[in-house]
Write an enzyme that holds these catalytic residues in place. Sequence first.
Site, PDB file in Angstrom:
ATOM      1  N   GLU A  96       0.922  -1.105   0.028  1.00 31.54           N
ATOM      2  CA  GLU A  96      -0.237   0.184  -0.044  1.00 31.54           C
ATOM      3  C   GLU A  96       0.812   1.180   0.043  1.00 31.54           C
ATOM      4  O   GLU A  96       1.925   1.156   0.525  1.00 31.54           O
ATOM      5  CB  GLU A  96      -0.834  -0.020   1.272  1.00 31.54           C
ATOM      6  CG  GLU A  96      -1.815  -0.952   1.479  1.00 31.54           C
ATOM      7  CD  GLU A  96      -2.614  -1.223   3.033  1.00 31.54           C
ATOM      8  OE1 GLU A  96      -3.592  -1.733   3.156  1.00 31.54           O
ATOM      9  OE2 GLU A  96      -2.037  -0.084   3.484  1.00 31.54           O
ATOM     10  N   CYS A 109       2.905   8.379   1.246  1.00 31.88           N
ATOM     11  CA  CYS A 109       3.277   7.645   2.424  1.00 31.88           C
ATOM     12  C   CYS A 109       3.578   6.246   1.596  1.00 31.88           C
ATOM     13  O   CYS A 109       2.628   5.855   1.028  1.00 31.88           O
ATOM     14  CB  CYS A 109       2.345   7.360   3.485  1.00 31.88           C
ATOM     15  SG  CYS A 109       2.584   6.158   4.672  1.00 31.88           S
ATOM     16  N   CYS A 116       5.128  -7.114   7.628  1.00 32.36           N
ATOM     17  CA  CYS A 116       6.329  -6.635   8.665  1.00 32.36           C
ATOM     18  C   CYS A 116       6.246  -7.455   9.727  1.00 32.36           C
ATOM     19  O   CYS A 116       5.315  -8.312   9.957  1.00 32.36           O
ATOM     20  CB  CYS A 116       5.562  -5.022   9.193  1.00 32.36           C
ATOM     21  SG  CYS A 116       6.568  -4.537  10.617  1.00 32.36           S
ATOM     22  N   CYS A 120       3.198  -5.087  16.165  1.00 32.75           N
ATOM     23  CA  CYS A 120       2.519  -4.237  16.949  1.00 32.75           C
ATOM     24  C   CYS A 120       1.241  -4.304  16.926  1.00 32.75           C
ATOM     25  O   CYS A 120       0.536  -4.800  15.919  1.00 32.75           O
ATOM     26  CB  CYS A 120       2.797  -2.663  16.504  1.00 32.75           C
ATOM     27  SG  CYS A 120       4.466  -2.282  16.208  1.00 32.75           S
ATOM     28  N   CYS A 123      -1.531  -2.392  14.755  1.00 32.34           N
ATOM     29  CA  CYS A 123      -1.305  -2.406  13.280  1.00 32.34           C
ATOM     30  C   CYS A 123      -1.516  -3.436  12.474  1.00 32.34           C
ATOM     31  O   CYS A 123      -1.248  -4.703  12.782  1.00 32.34           O
ATOM     32  CB  CYS A 123       0.152  -1.823  13.189  1.00 32.34           C
ATOM     33  SG  CYS A 123       0.711  -1.750  11.499  1.00 32.34           S
ATOM     34  N   LEU A 219       6.841   5.952  19.563  1.00 31.59           N
ATOM     35  CA  LEU A 219       7.050   5.509  20.939  1.00 31.59           C
ATOM     36  C   LEU A 219       5.827   4.938  21.457  1.00 31.59           C
ATOM     37  O   LEU A 219       5.984   3.628  22.037  1.00 31.59           O
ATOM     38  CB  LEU A 219       7.387   7.047  21.859  1.00 31.59           C
ATOM     39  CG  LEU A 219       7.744   6.995  23.114  1.00 31.59           C
ATOM     40  CD1 LEU A 219       9.029   5.846  23.235  1.00 31.59           C
ATOM     41  CD2 LEU A 219       8.055   8.023  23.748  1.00 31.59           C
ATOM     42  N   CYS A 337      -2.350   1.595   8.266  1.00 31.35           N
ATOM     43  CA  CYS A 337      -1.368   1.049   7.718  1.00 31.35           C
ATOM     44  C   CYS A 337      -1.949  -0.566   7.411  1.00 31.35           C
ATOM     45  O   CYS A 337      -2.209  -1.153   8.381  1.00 31.35           O
ATOM     46  CB  CYS A 337      -0.159   1.063   8.388  1.00 31.35           C
ATOM     47  SG  CYS A 337       0.650   2.542   8.164  1.00 31.35           S
TER      48      CYS A 337
END
Length: 352
Positions: A96, A109, A116, A120, A123, A219, A337
């Site tokens: 994307e 972006c 990935c 996380c 996400c 963070l 995302c």
Amino acid sequence: MSEAIQKKEIKCLSIEELKADLKEMGEKPFRAGQIFKWLHEAVESFDEMTNLSKELRAKLSERYELTVPICVRKQVSQVDGTRKYLWQMRGGDCVESVLMRYEHGNTVCVSTQVGCRMGCKFCASGLFGLKRHLSAGEILDEVLFIQKESGEPVSNIVLMGTGEPLDNYENVLKFLHLVSCPGGIQIGQRHISLSTSGLADKIELLANEKLQITLSISLHAPDDESRSSIMPVDKRYPVARLMQACAYYFDTTGRRISYEYMMARGKTDRPWQAEKLASLLRGRPAHVNLIPLNPVKESPLQPSSRDTVRKFQQILERHGVTATVRRKLGPDIDAACGQLRRRTLEEGEIIQ
């Protein structure tokens, strides 16, 4: 050339590397600049390079791979014109990228990996794990072909799409040099932001490159207990180690760091966490970007209320920490995302 010899991806080459290859081919070095310019105009065939001889175009076709992503799906926000693209890259892999319109210009972006491995919890990008890294040329393609498809110039780039940029360090570094190089689309490094989940050793490595990009740190929590529960990377690089790397980055480059902070109800948005974040950043040239959570159906995390976000921001500002709330773009499309890729995979429209 034998078919057994793998073709080079031509968009991964710098002008100097092109010159060296052309010399080896018995061609004039000045042709490198012409070829580089054509590549950055998003040509889809060597035959489009009309100021080159047919013989040279044939040589290029024999020796190099010219990557051309295919737009599998596009969503356009009726609210603010944000465009989200799902590109099919070589081998059928899909990633994307997003075109966002601001008063100061258009920002793209880009993704840096297919999937990935950071894991996380908030996400969608990592739900299927990491399949592979994108090459420097493939990352560049996202910018070039969005510019071509939209007919609008791109002035800014954020490496905040699918993937962890510093987990694909060499290819991302090559992309940063290619996209800012004179002779191509030449987007200055001061107009590029790179977001990382906090690979401390790679942050220090990046610092030594002394680039002019903006570094953004995801963070999302100021303490290890909260952060490790939503970001597994914290177990390898705890907050103290991450902040040590950030201090090294600033001392080496002199460039202020931006800290991204995701606001999740009852998880990262409590007043004591605002106080701790302010303490963590005290004395550091920093900017905090508070991000309203985009819910992911596989995650129990929910967005904070507007009032909670406002109070969190006020606590930071009271302690002298600059904090802004990120404006939510494309609210009527798959904004977060990985969401568009995930939905398309689930619907069986692409197989990976």
